[in-house]
Motif scaffolding. Structure first.
Motif, PDB file in Angstrom:
ATOM      1  N   ASP A  48     -15.754   5.894   7.200  1.00 56.58           N
ATOM      2  CA  ASP A  48     -15.625   6.251   5.780  1.00 56.58           C
ATOM      3  C   ASP A  48     -14.193   6.692   5.460  1.00 56.58           C
ATOM      4  O   ASP A  48     -13.616   6.296   4.439  1.00 56.58           O
ATOM      5  CB  ASP A  48     -16.607   7.378   5.437  1.00 56.58           C
ATOM      6  N   HIS A  49     -13.632   7.518   6.358  1.00 54.20           N
ATOM      7  CA  HIS A  49     -12.290   8.031   6.120  1.00 54.20           C
ATOM      8  C   HIS A  49     -11.250   6.920   6.222  1.00 54.20           C
ATOM      9  O   HIS A  49     -10.361   6.787   5.368  1.00 54.20           O
ATOM     10  CB  HIS A  49     -11.994   9.146   7.128  1.00 54.20           C
ATOM     11  N   TYR A  50     -11.389   6.090   7.270  1.00 52.98           N
ATOM     12  CA  TYR A  50     -10.421   5.011   7.488  1.00 52.98           C
ATOM     13  C   TYR A  50     -10.489   4.003   6.338  1.00 52.98           C
ATOM     14  O   TYR A  50      -9.457   3.518   5.844  1.00 52.98           O
ATOM     15  CB  TYR A  50     -10.708   4.338   8.829  1.00 52.98           C
ATOM     16  N   ALA A  51     -11.688   3.679   5.872  1.00 58.18           N
ATOM     17  CA  ALA A  51     -11.832   2.739   4.757  1.00 58.18           C
ATOM     18  C   ALA A  51     -11.171   3.296   3.499  1.00 58.18           C
ATOM     19  O   ALA A  51     -10.525   2.557   2.740  1.00 58.18           O
ATOM     20  CB  ALA A  51     -13.310   2.449   4.503  1.00 58.18           C
ATOM     21  N   ALA A  52     -11.326   4.598   3.275  1.00 56.38           N
ATOM     22  CA  ALA A  52     -10.712   5.208   2.090  1.00 56.38           C
ATOM     23  C   ALA A  52      -9.184   5.128   2.152  1.00 56.38           C
ATOM     24  O   ALA A  52      -8.526   4.802   1.150  1.00 56.38           O
ATOM     25  CB  ALA A  52     -11.165   6.656   1.971  1.00 56.38           C
ATOM     26  N   ILE A  53      -8.631   5.410   3.326  1.00 53.44           N
ATOM     27  CA  ILE A  53      -7.169   5.364   3.475  1.00 53.44           C
ATOM     28  C   ILE A  53      -6.647   3.939   3.343  1.00 53.44           C
ATOM     29  O   ILE A  53      -5.684   3.669   2.611  1.00 53.44           O
ATOM     30  CB  ILE A  53      -6.757   5.961   4.846  1.00 53.44           C
ATOM     31  N   SER A  54      -7.289   2.997   4.037  1.00 52.07           N
ATOM     32  CA  SER A  54      -6.835   1.604   3.979  1.00 52.07           C
ATOM     33  C   SER A  54      -7.009   1.030   2.583  1.00 52.07           C
ATOM     34  O   SER A  54      -6.163   0.256   2.109  1.00 52.07           O
ATOM     35  CB  SER A  54      -7.606   0.762   5.002  1.00 52.07           C
ATOM     36  N   GLY A  55      -8.116   1.391   1.925  1.00 51.75           N
ATOM     37  CA  GLY A  55      -8.339   0.907   0.562  1.00 51.75           C
ATOM     38  C   GLY A  55      -7.293   1.437  -0.399  1.00 51.75           C
ATOM     39  O   GLY A  55      -6.766   0.689  -1.239  1.00 51.75           O
ATOM     40  N   ALA A  56      -6.978   2.724  -0.284  1.00 51.22           N
ATOM     41  CA  ALA A  56      -5.970   3.321  -1.169  1.00 51.22           C
ATOM     42  C   ALA A  56      -4.599   2.693  -0.925  1.00 51.22           C
ATOM     43  O   ALA A  56      -3.847   2.420  -1.870  1.00 51.22           O
ATOM     44  CB  ALA A  56      -5.905   4.832  -0.937  1.00 51.22           C
ATOM     45  N   ALA A  57      -4.270   2.449   0.347  1.00 50.62           N
ATOM     46  CA  ALA A  57      -2.973   1.837   0.671  1.00 50.62           C
ATOM     47  C   ALA A  57      -2.880   0.423   0.097  1.00 50.62           C
ATOM     48  O   ALA A  57      -1.852   0.038  -0.471  1.00 50.62           O
ATOM     49  CB  ALA A  57      -2.771   1.817   2.184  1.00 50.62           C
ATOM     50  N   ALA A  58      -3.954  -0.359   0.249  1.00 50.09           N
ATOM     51  CA  ALA A  58      -3.947  -1.726  -0.268  1.00 50.09           C
ATOM     52  C   ALA A  58      -3.833  -1.731  -1.792  1.00 50.09           C
ATOM     53  O   ALA A  58      -3.119  -2.559  -2.375  1.00 50.09           O
ATOM     54  CB  ALA A  58      -5.204  -2.466   0.180  1.00 50.09           C
ATOM     55  N   LYS A  59      -4.541  -0.820  -2.450  1.00 51.06           N
ATOM     56  CA  LYS A  59      -4.486  -0.732  -3.920  1.00 51.06           C
ATOM     57  C   LYS A  59      -3.056  -0.429  -4.386  1.00 51.06           C
ATOM     58  O   LYS A  59      -2.528  -1.104  -5.283  1.00 51.06           O
ATOM     59  CB  LYS A  59      -5.429   0.362  -4.410  1.00 51.06           C
ATOM     60  N   LEU A  60      -2.422   0.575  -3.769  1.00 53.05           N
ATOM     61  CA  LEU A  60      -1.070   0.938  -4.178  1.00 53.05           C
ATOM     62  C   LEU A  60      -0.067  -0.162  -3.839  1.00 53.05           C
ATOM     63  O   LEU A  60       0.893  -0.386  -4.578  1.00 53.05           O
ATOM     64  CB  LEU A  60      -0.659   2.256  -3.512  1.00 53.05           C
ATOM     65  N   ALA A  61      -0.306  -0.847  -2.712  1.00 51.21           N
ATOM     66  CA  ALA A  61       0.585  -1.960  -2.348  1.00 51.21           C
ATOM     67  C   ALA A  61       0.518  -3.056  -3.411  1.00 51.21           C
ATOM     68  O   ALA A  61       1.544  -3.648  -3.774  1.00 51.21           O
ATOM     69  CB  ALA A  61       0.208  -2.511  -0.978  1.00 51.21           C
ATOM     70  N   ALA A  62      -0.696  -3.331  -3.917  1.00 48.25           N
ATOM     71  CA  ALA A  62      -0.852  -4.346  -4.967  1.00 48.25           C
ATOM     72  C   ALA A  62      -0.128  -3.931  -6.241  1.00 48.25           C
ATOM     73  O   ALA A  62       0.364  -4.779  -6.998  1.00 48.25           O
ATOM     74  CB  ALA A  62      -2.336  -4.584  -5.249  1.00 48.25           C
ATOM     75  N   GLU A  63      -0.068  -2.630  -6.478  1.00 45.76           N
ATOM     76  CA  GLU A  63       0.566  -2.125  -7.701  1.00 45.76           C
ATOM     77  C   GLU A  63       2.081  -2.003  -7.565  1.00 45.76           C
ATOM     78  O   GLU A  63       2.809  -2.115  -8.558  1.00 45.76           O
ATOM     79  CB  GLU A  63      -0.025  -0.762  -8.066  1.00 45.76           C
ATOM     80  N   ARG A  64       2.566  -1.746  -6.332  1.00 46.42           N
ATOM     81  CA  ARG A  64       3.964  -1.359  -6.177  1.00 46.42           C
ATOM     82  C   ARG A  64       4.835  -2.322  -5.383  1.00 46.42           C
ATOM     83  O   ARG A  64       6.051  -2.353  -5.571  1.00 46.42           O
ATOM     84  CB  ARG A  64       4.038   0.012  -5.471  1.00 46.42           C
ATOM     85  N   ALA A  65       4.236  -3.083  -4.455  1.00 45.96           N
ATOM     86  CA  ALA A  65       5.055  -3.866  -3.512  1.00 45.96           C
ATOM     87  C   ALA A  65       5.837  -4.973  -4.213  1.00 45.96           C
ATOM     88  O   ALA A  65       5.299  -5.675  -5.071  1.00 45.96           O
ATOM     89  CB  ALA A  65       4.163  -4.455  -2.418  1.00 45.96           C
ATOM     90  N   LEU A  66       7.099  -5.106  -3.825  1.00 42.14           N
ATOM     91  CA  LEU A  66       7.913  -6.209  -4.305  1.00 42.14           C
ATOM     92  C   LEU A  66       7.652  -7.438  -3.434  1.00 42.14           C
ATOM     93  O   LEU A  66       7.139  -7.321  -2.313  1.00 42.14           O
ATOM     94  CB  LEU A  66       9.397  -5.832  -4.249  1.00 42.14           C
ATOM     95  N   GLU A  67       8.026  -8.601  -3.934  1.00 43.41           N
ATOM     96  CA  GLU A  67       7.777  -9.848  -3.206  1.00 43.41           C
ATOM     97  C   GLU A  67       8.394  -9.800  -1.806  1.00 43.41           C
ATOM     98  O   GLU A  67       7.789 -10.242  -0.834  1.00 43.41           O
ATOM     99  CB  GLU A  67       8.344 -11.025  -4.001  1.00 43.41           C
ATOM    100  N   ALA A  68       9.613  -9.242  -1.708  1.00 43.17           N
ATOM    101  CA  ALA A  68      10.288  -9.190  -0.408  1.00 43.17           C
ATOM    102  C   ALA A  68       9.527  -8.328   0.596  1.00 43.17           C
ATOM    103  O   ALA A  68       9.615  -8.545   1.804  1.00 43.17           O
ATOM    104  CB  ALA A  68      11.708  -8.645  -0.586  1.00 43.17           C
ATOM    105  N   GLU A  69       8.755  -7.348   0.102  1.00 47.59           N
ATOM    106  CA  GLU A  69       8.010  -6.452   0.988  1.00 47.59           C
ATOM    107  C   GLU A  69       6.744  -7.111   1.534  1.00 47.59           C
ATOM    108  O   GLU A  69       6.104  -6.560   2.432  1.00 47.59           O
ATOM    109  CB  GLU A  69       7.658  -5.163   0.247  1.00 47.59           C
ATOM    110  N   LEU A  70       6.376  -8.267   0.998  1.00 44.03           N
ATOM    111  CA  LEU A  70       5.199  -8.979   1.494  1.00 44.03           C
ATOM    112  C   LEU A  70       5.536  -9.920   2.642  1.00 44.03           C
ATOM    113  O   LEU A  70       4.647 -10.382   3.344  1.00 44.03           O
ATOM    114  CB  LEU A  70       4.548  -9.778   0.352  1.00 44.03           C
ATOM    115  N   ALA A  71       6.831 -10.201   2.840  1.00 45.07           N
ATOM    116  CA  ALA A  71       7.237 -11.120   3.907  1.00 45.07           C
ATOM    117  C   ALA A  71       6.765 -10.658   5.290  1.00 45.07           C
ATOM    118  O   ALA A  71       6.262 -11.473   6.079  1.00 45.07           O
ATOM    119  CB  ALA A  71       8.754 -11.318   3.877  1.00 45.07           C
ATOM    120  N   PRO A  72       6.908  -9.354   5.643  1.00 43.45           N
ATOM    121  CA  PRO A  72       6.412  -8.929   6.962  1.00 43.45           C
ATOM    122  C   PRO A  72       4.914  -9.149   7.126  1.00 43.45           C
ATOM    123  O   PRO A  72       4.440  -9.488   8.230  1.00 43.45           O
ATOM    124  CB  PRO A  72       6.758  -7.432   6.990  1.00 43.45           C
ATOM    125  N   LEU A  73       4.143  -8.980   6.050  1.00 41.64           N
ATOM    126  CA  LEU A  73       2.694  -9.183   6.129  1.00 41.64           C
ATOM    127  C   LEU A  73       2.375 -10.654   6.416  1.00 41.64           C
ATOM    128  O   LEU A  73       1.504 -10.961   7.241  1.00 41.64           O
ATOM    129  CB  LEU A  73       2.026  -8.748   4.820  1.00 41.64           C
TER     130      LEU A  73
END
Length: 239
Positions: free
Chosen positions: A109-134
């Motif tokens: 439950d805790h890990y899903a909450a952290i990973s979900g929050a990180a993915a949500k913020l990444a979708a809102e904030r990440a620039l195109e260049a920051e997706l290259a490592p992924l």
């Protein structure tokens, strides 16, 4: 944060508090995430203590704990020193038997909450260049030649997502959660199948890349919860 070298973080001075525990945690995290490779020799005690900002006595106490946990081997004599030992699958399986089912579900439950929050913020904030490592990490997952390499890449992908969220706290939390029980999540994987492992991660990346914050959160949470559920089933069969 995206350009930081994780190994520099490993050997940066530890903070105040229970310093032995902090050193143990720092090095155990790095070994679990394979920032320190199996068989790699650690710096000398004097050098490592200096890098971590602790006394040699504190460092020696931490190394005793790491040796007792099977994460470090110390050899005496010429060519000796302390060497990293990555836990064997059987050792990890024994560790799973010592984890209560409720703790596993709470971790999920805790890990899903952290990973979900990180993915949500990444979708809102990440620039195109920051997706290259992924994208690069997913391509490497699909071509991985060993389970150990695949495990390392999977952990790196989730840290990269957290870094793309531009939240230092979420990134630190992601690293700590993986170090706590991340290795256990790989126990249900009996065969090496890079494309299958890469698939849910590509779904997370696609949602982040399209700016779909809700979708990214949902996919990331589902990915973690499904992995924990497989682990719970394995734990039940072991009892």
């Amino acid at each position: 944060m995206g350009g930081a070298d994780p190994r520099q973080v490993v050997f940066a001075p530890v903070g105040n508090g229970a310093r032995v525990d902090l050193v143990v945690r720092r090095l155990a995290d790095a070994i679990a995430l394979e920032l320190l490779a199996d068989g790699e020799q650690l710096p000398s005690e004097a050098e490592l203590a200096g890098q971590l900002g602790v006394s040699t006595v504190t460092l020696r106490e931490a190394l005793v704990t790491l040796r007792n946990n099977g994460l470090v081997e110390t050899r005496r004599g010429r060519g000796g020193g302390s060497f990293v030992r990555t836990p064997h699958t059987a050792v990890v399986a024994v560790r799973l038997e010592g984890v209560a089912l409720q703790d596993l579900r709470d971790f999920g439950d805790h890990y899903a909450a952290i990973s979900g929050a990180a993915a949500k913020l990444a979708a809102e904030r990440a620039l195109e260049a920051e997706l290259a490592p992924l994208r690069r990490t997913i391509a490497q997952m699909e071509a991985a030649a060993s389970a150990a390499e695949l495990r390392r890449l999977e952990g790196r992908f989730h840290i990269e997502v957290a870094a793309a969220s531009q939240s230092a706290r979420l990134t630190r939390e992601e690293v700590m959660l993986q170090a706590d029980l991340g290795l256990l999540l790989w126990l249900p994987h009996a065969e090496l199948d890079g494309p299958a492992v890469a698939c849910p991660h590509r779904q997370i990346l696609d949602a982040i890349g399209s700016g779909d914050a809700a979708g990214a959160r949902n996919v990331a949470e589902r990915h973690i919860l499904e992995a924990v559920e497989r682990l719970v089933e394995l734990r039940l069969r072991a009892t």
